[in-house]
Design an enzyme around this catalytic site. Structure first.
Site: not given
Length: 241
Positions: A48, A76, A184
């Site tokens: 993103d 992440y 997300r």
């Protein structure tokens, strides 16, 4: 280095850039260096714009390895803001709802987080590149159109609490996951599991397979690398995509 025969390059994507921005910049820099008009360049997984970290770029004949590299696990570090949601589940869109957080503490978080390890079903965000009837989901979402996205079965290999700031209700996690995982959407689901809401305020991809962010190039470093290489013009001036 032979960029026409093919190289695999890892970049630390800057904040605000799309993965396609990275590919476009790399292609432009290489074509300028090599004196060619066109060159095969592709990336191995979208990151993103509001995230930073590892984006792997393949050139030349190594673009044939993209599908294989996309299957590798990713790691992440994500920071979630609890108590509020946005339509995009990150900072791309403004907060659209707020929720109670007085009941949330580290003990509750420690009870909830393990539920997201292993196989999980996840519905992709509306603001995503998932295709619906031949169009990207975000194309519908940005027009305010409602769409139905099917849940997908994913694997979260590891999910670890790095820190929790109770004063600001911010939770930072380390996540190792399979291809197709939307961090997300994971933030959205963790917020719901805490009987509240949540959205991402920071995301960094720290690893793709065995490639780590600390071993990845910044664009100033890539510029220096290209400047240090001898100029060897190919026999042909046009390469097919």
């Amino acid at each position: 280095m032979d960029f026409i025969e093919g190289e695999i390059l890892a970049f630390d994507k800057p904040y605000g850039w799309t993965s396609f921005d990275v590919v476009g910049k790399v292609r432009w820099m290489l074509c300028r260096k090599l004196g060619v008009k066109r060159l095969k360049v592709g990336h191995t997984g979208t990151l993103d714009p509001l995230a930073t970290g590892v984006v792997v770029v393949c050139t030349g004949k190594k673009t044939k390895l993209i599908d294989e590299l996309q299957q590798h696990t990713k790691e992440y570090v994500a920071t979630l803001q609890l108590g509020a949601t946005t339509p995009s589940f990150d900072l791309e869109k403004p907060v659209d709802a707020t929720y109670p957080t007085d009941h949330i503490n580290l003990q509750l978080i420690q009870q909830v987080i393990p539920r997201f390890q292993g196989e999980i079903w996840q519905t992709p965000p509306a603001f995503s590149a998932v295709k619906v009837d031949g169009k990207r989901a975000y194309a519908y979402a940005r027009k305010g159109e409602d769409i139905f996205l099917k849940p997908k079965l994913l694997v979260i290999d590891e999910i670890e609490i790095i820190s929790y700031d109770d004063n600001h209700k911010q939770l930072t996690l380390r996540i190792v996951c399979s291809k197709g995982t939307y961090i997300r959407a994971l933030a959205r689901d963790i917020g719901a599991a805490l009987n509240s809401g949540a959205h991402l305020v920071a995301l960094r991809r720290t690893r793709l397979g065995d490639i780590r962010v600390e071993d990845s190039l910044s664009f100033p470093q890539f510029t220096c690398l290209l400047d240090s290489l001898p100029v060897e013009l190919p026999d042909r001036t046009t390469l097919l995509d």
